[in-house]
Design an enzyme around this catalytic site. Structure first.
Site, short mmCIF file in Angstrom:
data_model
loop_
_atom_site.label_atom_id
_atom_site.label_comp_id
_atom_site.label_asym_id
_atom_site.label_seq_id
_atom_site.Cartn_x
_atom_site.Cartn_y
_atom_site.Cartn_z
N GLU A 33 -7.84 18.97 10.91
CA GLU A 33 -7.27 18.85 12.11
C GLU A 33 -8.51 19.55 12.97
OE1 GLU A 33 -2.84 18.49 12.78
OE2 GLU A 33 -3.48 20.34 12.23
N GLU B 216 6.28 -7.62 7.58
CA GLU B 216 5.29 -6.38 7.17
C GLU B 216 5.78 -5.10 7.86
OE1 GLU B 216 1.69 -9.09 5.93
OE2 GLU B 216 1.52 -8.20 8.00
N GLY C 172 8.06 -2.15 16.23
CA GLY C 172 7.89 -3.67 15.89
C GLY C 172 7.32 -3.71 14.65
N ARG D 275 -8.86 10.85 17.81
CA ARG D 275 -7.95 9.78 16.67
C ARG D 275 -8.70 8.86 16.34
NH1 ARG D 275 -3.62 12.36 15.07
NH2 ARG D 275 -2.35 13.43 16.86
N GLU E 264 -6.79 21.56 7.73
CA GLU E 264 -8.06 21.42 7.30
C GLU E 264 -8.85 20.35 8.20
OE1 GLU E 264 -10.18 20.55 3.18
OE2 GLU E 264 -9.85 22.72 3.30
N GLU F 291 8.75 4.97 12.31
CA GLU F 291 8.28 6.24 12.64
C GLU F 291 9.06 6.81 13.72
OE1 GLU F 291 4.51 8.98 13.76
OE2 GLU F 291 4.50 6.94 14.60
N ALA G 66 1.96 18.31 17.50
CA ALA G 66 2.93 17.35 16.77
C ALA G 66 2.26 17.39 15.43
CB ALA G 66 2.93 16.00 17.44
N GLU H 270 4.45 23.40 13.50
CA GLU H 270 3.54 22.88 14.22
C GLU H 270 2.95 23.34 15.41
OE1 GLU H 270 1.61 20.15 12.90
OE2 GLU H 270 2.74 19.87 11.18
N PHE I 182 0.94 -1.18 0.11
CA PHE I 182 0.20 0.07 0.11
C PHE I 182 1.03 1.07 0.09
CE2 PHE I 182 -2.00 3.36 2.54
CZ PHE I 182 -3.31 3.62 1.87
#
Length: 178
Positions: free
Chosen positions: A137, A34, A112, A60, A135, A116, A72, A89, A11
């Protein structure tokens, strides 16, 4: 160490890329890994001169709940300077700018399955202004006592990993400990 034999892009989205790799393990066995490629991000611990912390509360979607977090955001382009991203930010999400930034190191959020990395900054000598969130957020700025937020991180009331890490690093930095 593991040696990558093949890589398949499963993806490729706006935020991240998912890969499926066939790897050769140290013991000679083959396995599948993966993992998610992420552009990297920053998080800012903004502390006012009177001992308050500027936080944002936002929904979230993956966990279907609101979280209280430090401001952040991800890098907008490869190679973006982390301190410039932190400044952007903080302003976008809270309306504040800071006259002093201190680098607090970085964290890997979920090694794992993802690469990031989030760079953490302490922002001090704050100047209020107007926020300009992206826009998509929807944020509520919250100003709370810093020591109370430290306690929320310790007690588990605040569960966002970057917030816990950033707040605790800032706490020890401000108290002169390493």
């Amino acid at each position: 160490m593991e040696k990558t034999i093949t890589t398949e892009v499963v993806f490729n989205g706006m935020l991240l890329t998912v890969l499926k790799d066939e790897v050769l393990l140290e013991n000679g066995a083959m396995s599948i890994r993966e993992h998610v490629l992420h552009p990297g991000a920053v998080a800012v611990v903004p502390i006012t001169n009177d001992g308050k912390i500027i936080l944002v509360e936002q929904y979230r979607y993956p966990i279907k709940q609101k979280l209280l977090e430090i401001p952040a955001g991800k890098f907008d382009k490869p190679g973006e300077d982390a301190s410039e991203c932190a400044k952007r930010e903080l302003l976008e999400e809270t309306g504040y700018t800071a006259r002093k930034y201190t680098y607090l190191g970085y964290i890997y959020t979920t090694p794992g399955f993802s690469n990031e990395i989030i760079h953490l900054y302490l922002a001090q000598d704050l100047v209020p202004g107007n926020s300009n969130p992206d826009e998509d957020e929807i944020l509520e700025v919250r100003i709370e006592d810093f020591d109370a937020v430290v306690k929320k991180c310790i007690s588990g009331e605040i569960t966002d990993a970057k917030t816990v890490a950033g707040v605790m690093r800032a706490y020890f930095k401000l108290r002169g400990e390493k």
